[in-house]
Design a protein around this motif. Sequence first.
Motif, PDB file in Angstrom:
ATOM      1  N   UNK A  86       6.208   9.289   7.983  1.00 56.19           N
ATOM      2  CA  UNK A  86       6.354   8.508   9.209  1.00 56.19           C
ATOM      3  C   UNK A  86       5.620   7.171   9.126  1.00 56.19           C
ATOM      4  N   UNK A  87       4.544   7.129   8.340  1.00 60.52           N
ATOM      5  CA  UNK A  87       3.720   5.916   8.256  1.00 60.52           C
ATOM      6  C   UNK A  87       3.454   5.598   6.785  1.00 60.52           C
ATOM      7  N   UNK A  88       4.486   5.151   6.073  1.00 62.72           N
ATOM      8  CA  UNK A  88       4.368   4.948   4.624  1.00 62.72           C
ATOM      9  C   UNK A  88       3.462   3.783   4.265  1.00 62.72           C
ATOM     10  N   UNK A  89       3.016   3.803   3.018  1.00 64.83           N
ATOM     11  CA  UNK A  89       2.226   2.693   2.486  1.00 64.83           C
ATOM     12  C   UNK A  89       3.104   1.456   2.365  1.00 64.83           C
ATOM     13  N   UNK A  90       2.470   0.295   2.382  1.00 61.28           N
ATOM     14  CA  UNK A  90       3.202  -0.941   2.215  1.00 61.28           C
ATOM     15  C   UNK A  90       3.659  -1.085   0.759  1.00 61.28           C
ATOM     16  N   UNK A  91       4.849  -1.672   0.542  1.00 63.21           N
ATOM     17  CA  UNK A  91       5.405  -1.739  -0.817  1.00 63.21           C
ATOM     18  C   UNK A  91       4.798  -2.835  -1.669  1.00 63.21           C
ATOM     19  N   UNK A  92       3.489  -2.760  -1.898  1.00 60.22           N
ATOM     20  CA  UNK A  92       2.828  -3.723  -2.754  1.00 60.22           C
ATOM     21  C   UNK A  92       2.349  -3.014  -4.011  1.00 60.22           C
ATOM     22  N   UNK A  93       1.796  -3.780  -4.935  1.00 63.76           N
ATOM     23  CA  UNK A  93       1.396  -3.216  -6.211  1.00 63.76           C
ATOM     24  C   UNK A  93       0.303  -2.184  -6.016  1.00 63.76           C
ATOM     25  N   UNK A  94       0.488  -1.019  -6.595  1.00 59.80           N
ATOM     26  CA  UNK A  94      -0.432   0.111  -6.424  1.00 59.80           C
ATOM     27  C   UNK A  94      -1.858  -0.241  -6.857  1.00 59.80           C
ATOM     28  N   UNK A  95      -2.793   0.189  -6.014  1.00 56.76           N
ATOM     29  CA  UNK A  95      -4.195   0.095  -6.382  1.00 56.76           C
ATOM     30  C   UNK A  95      -4.855  -1.208  -6.012  1.00 56.76           C
ATOM     31  N   UNK A  96      -4.123  -2.145  -5.347  1.00 62.27           N
ATOM     32  CA  UNK A  96      -4.719  -3.450  -5.075  1.00 62.27           C
ATOM     33  C   UNK A  96      -4.912  -3.731  -3.591  1.00 62.27           C
ATOM     34  N   UNK A  97      -4.336  -2.903  -2.718  1.00 64.33           N
ATOM     35  CA  UNK A  97      -4.455  -3.205  -1.296  1.00 64.33           C
ATOM     36  C   UNK A  97      -4.684  -1.947  -0.477  1.00 64.33           C
ATOM     37  N   UNK A  98      -5.362  -0.979  -1.058  1.00 62.02           N
ATOM     38  CA  UNK A  98      -5.574   0.280  -0.354  1.00 62.02           C
ATOM     39  C   UNK A  98      -6.607   0.092   0.757  1.00 62.02           C
ATOM     40  N   UNK A  99      -6.239   0.509   1.975  1.00 63.10           N
ATOM     41  CA  UNK A  99      -7.142   0.461   3.094  1.00 63.10           C
ATOM     42  C   UNK A  99      -7.434   1.901   3.505  1.00 63.10           C
ATOM     43  N   UNK A 100      -8.662   2.315   3.356  1.00 71.11           N
ATOM     44  CA  UNK A 100      -9.020   3.712   3.592  1.00 71.11           C
ATOM     45  C   UNK A 100     -10.107   3.840   4.649  1.00 71.11           C
ATOM     46  N   UNK A 101     -10.079   4.981   5.294  1.00 74.71           N
ATOM     47  CA  UNK A 101     -11.200   5.337   6.141  1.00 74.71           C
ATOM     48  C   UNK A 101     -12.429   5.459   5.251  1.00 74.71           C
ATOM     49  N   UNK A 146       4.134   2.963  -4.877  1.00 77.97           N
ATOM     50  CA  UNK A 146       4.284   4.252  -4.180  1.00 77.97           C
ATOM     51  C   UNK A 146       4.249   4.038  -2.674  1.00 77.97           C
ATOM     52  N   UNK A 147       5.090   4.793  -1.948  1.00 71.87           N
ATOM     53  CA  UNK A 147       5.139   4.629  -0.508  1.00 71.87           C
ATOM     54  C   UNK A 147       4.503   5.796   0.242  1.00 71.87           C
ATOM     55  N   UNK A 148       4.503   6.995  -0.342  1.00 75.05           N
ATOM     56  CA  UNK A 148       3.907   8.140   0.340  1.00 75.05           C
ATOM     57  C   UNK A 148       2.403   8.187   0.070  1.00 75.05           C
ATOM     58  N   UNK A 149       1.574   8.453   1.072  1.00 73.10           N
ATOM     59  CA  UNK A 149       0.119   8.510   0.852  1.00 73.10           C
ATOM     60  C   UNK A 149      -0.288   9.524  -0.217  1.00 73.10           C
TER      61      UNK A 149
END
Length: 352
Positions: free
Chosen positions: A332-347, A256-259
């Motif tokens: 404007x600032x999409x998620x990186x196209x990697x496998x979902x759930x493995x590289x999420x960087x959150x506040x 997924x690319x949209x937050x």
Amino acid sequence: MSETTGESGGEALLELSGLKKHFPLTGGLIFKRQVGQVHAVDGIDLTVHAGETLGLVGESGCGKSTTGRLAARLLEPTAGNIRYAGQEIGHASRRGLKPIRAEIQMIFQDPYSSLNPRHTVGSIVGGPMEINGINPAGGVKNRVQELLEIVGLNPEHYNRFPHEFSGGQRQRIGVARALSLNPKLIIADEPVSALDVSIQAQVVNLLQQLQRDMGIAFLFIAHDLAVVRHFSQRVAVMYLGKIVEIADRDSLYTRPRHPYTHALLSAVPEVTEDDEPRERIRLAGDVPSPINPPSGCRFRTRCWKAQDKCATEEPPLVRLEGNKEGHLTACHFPEQPSVHGRDVVLDPALRS
């Protein structure tokens, strides 16, 4: 960019372009006047191809059901175009719609309120044929009993009333009614949300079988992402009257690319072999009111990636670099196209 650029094996059957539906709000005790509008659907592009299932997902109140009713022309659009098999029907008259009414059918969300309690099953399923002057070989009764058998009900139930059936059986009656005119497109509005999990599986498997056997296209509206993944070939994600992402099923669920899509997918229950807890995204705040939606990107008030640009510029629905042609995202600032759930960087404030 028009959503019609998406990949699919069939020709475009239903095309929604710039579609809007605004419901007026009135005020005043004596003299009623319009004081605002509910922006239920606010400029969307969608295409359903012949023989495919397009899933439409999002939170409650995002405009999914309104989109389905607009597509079936049960509602008059405020603006935009609706094309069916190349014919513009968005503002067609009742007489102009009559030839295509049989080809577009709906399965409604509530199996209890969508069936007339005073009519028998035979009258409910056979009524559309009688209204449209269709006299099938063998007669209407014989055709109704065939349809009941197709959807897994006893043909002898022809003379029974809706209150004599369970919720799952009632929904099967609704499916039989939708099939009675041999449609090319069925708009299924949350068809399993009111059913038990085991019955949900039965109804979804039935719809899949009907699609394989009869080549019917579906606009499948739901909020259950697991059900949508099981049934749909492509998926569109809707937020506050806008389409924010659309892609083929595998691309959307794994990259997924949209937050907002990322947040929805993170909430889907999943059993992993290593029993490690998956990163969850907890969205801040409530869904904004469709009466006064945010400027720019409508998701920005709940998005952990929002910047000043998001408040002033509405992101277009476009193909991002590295995506397949059919994967479109409005961010404007999409998620990186990697496998979902493995590289999420959150506040840290957004972590559950």
